[in-house]
Design an enzyme around this catalytic site. Structure first.
Site, PDB file in Angstrom:
ATOM      1  N   CYS A  22       0.866  -1.179   0.000  1.00 30.26           N
ATOM      2  CA  CYS A  22       0.000   0.000   0.000  1.00 30.26           C
ATOM      3  C   CYS A  22       0.906   1.233   0.000  1.00 30.26           C
ATOM      4  O   CYS A  22       2.107   1.132  -0.248  1.00 30.26           O
ATOM      5  CB  CYS A  22      -0.984  -0.012   1.159  1.00 30.26           C
ATOM      6  SG  CYS A  22      -0.265   0.218   2.805  1.00 30.26           S
ATOM      7  N   ARG A  28      -3.354  -0.709   5.327  1.00 33.40           N
ATOM      8  CA  ARG A  28      -3.917  -1.775   4.483  1.00 33.40           C
ATOM      9  C   ARG A  28      -2.971  -2.952   4.272  1.00 33.40           C
ATOM     10  O   ARG A  28      -3.389  -4.106   4.406  1.00 33.40           O
ATOM     11  CB  ARG A  28      -4.355  -1.210   3.126  1.00 33.40           C
ATOM     12  CG  ARG A  28      -5.487  -0.217   3.232  1.00 33.40           C
ATOM     13  CD  ARG A  28      -5.773   0.450   1.916  1.00 33.40           C
ATOM     14  NE  ARG A  28      -4.664   1.333   1.561  1.00 33.40           N
ATOM     15  CZ  ARG A  28      -4.506   1.916   0.382  1.00 33.40           C
ATOM     16  NH1 ARG A  28      -5.384   1.692  -0.586  1.00 33.40           N
ATOM     17  NH2 ARG A  28      -3.480   2.704   0.133  1.00 33.40           N
ATOM     18  N   ASP A 136      -8.399   3.459   1.498  1.00 35.34           N
ATOM     19  CA  ASP A 136      -7.394   3.705   2.523  1.00 35.34           C
ATOM     20  C   ASP A 136      -8.058   4.248   3.789  1.00 35.34           C
ATOM     21  O   ASP A 136      -8.559   5.375   3.796  1.00 35.34           O
ATOM     22  CB  ASP A 136      -6.358   4.697   2.003  1.00 35.34           C
ATOM     23  CG  ASP A 136      -5.136   4.804   2.890  1.00 35.34           C
ATOM     24  OD1 ASP A 136      -5.204   4.400   4.072  1.00 35.34           O
ATOM     25  OD2 ASP A 136      -4.111   5.300   2.403  1.00 35.34           O
TER      26      ASP A 136
END
Length: 165
Positions: A22, A28, A136
């Site tokens: 990420c 994440r 996100d």
């Protein structure tokens, strides 16, 4: 028959190396790393995988897993892997079998880091038949939706691996 059995045994000895990516490597990708570790451990497959995560930026290097990610994983009964944020390196493209990005921007940044497009790189939700990005939670604050999307993508990814039948 003996040679077929021998080659099958060799196939099962091979460790699949997976890198989740990420932007900052605190929300994440670390959630995916922890959840995937949990899933394969529960299924008795942990010895078949090497699992890690990284970010495409240098902004969070050395920082721990985000408190929201930690809270959500604990709420779901998933152990948080011991982790400090790292940045993806060009050499990761050669080392890992699968580099799984959380969103389209991550894929663009991965290609910038490694210098080319690779079939090793895929977006997580593509394994669940979706072109969507994993949102996100750093921006949305919605760790529940992120968890659900990551879990769905991970299940899809596992189903693509041939040795799992």
């Amino acid at each position: 028959m003996k040679s077929i059995c021998s080659s099958l045994r060799l196939e099962f000895k091979y460790m699949i190396k997976v890198l989740f990516v990420c932007h900052g490597n605190i929300c994440r990708s670390t959630m995916a790393e922890s959840l995937f570790t949990h899933i394969v451990t529960q299924r008795g497959l942990a010895s078949k995988f090497e699992i890690a995560s990284a970010g495409t930026s240098s902004e969070e290097i050395g920082n721990p897993v985000h408190h929201g990610t930690q809270s959500k994983l604990k709420e779901k009964g998933v152990a948080v892997v011991s982790h400090r944020a790292v940045q993806m390196k060009k050499s990761d493209i050669d080392y890992y079998d699968h580099i799984i990005a959380m969103d389209t921007a991550n894929i663009i940044n991965i290609e910038r880091i490694v210098g080319f497009k690779s079939e090793k790189v895929a977006k997580l939700l593509s394994f669940a038949g979706s072109s969507d990005d994993v949102a996100d939670p750093w921006y949305t604050g919605d760790f529940e939706t992120t968890f659900k999307d990551i879990k769905m993508g991970l299940e899809g990814f596992l189903s693509t691996l041939k040795f799992l039948g």
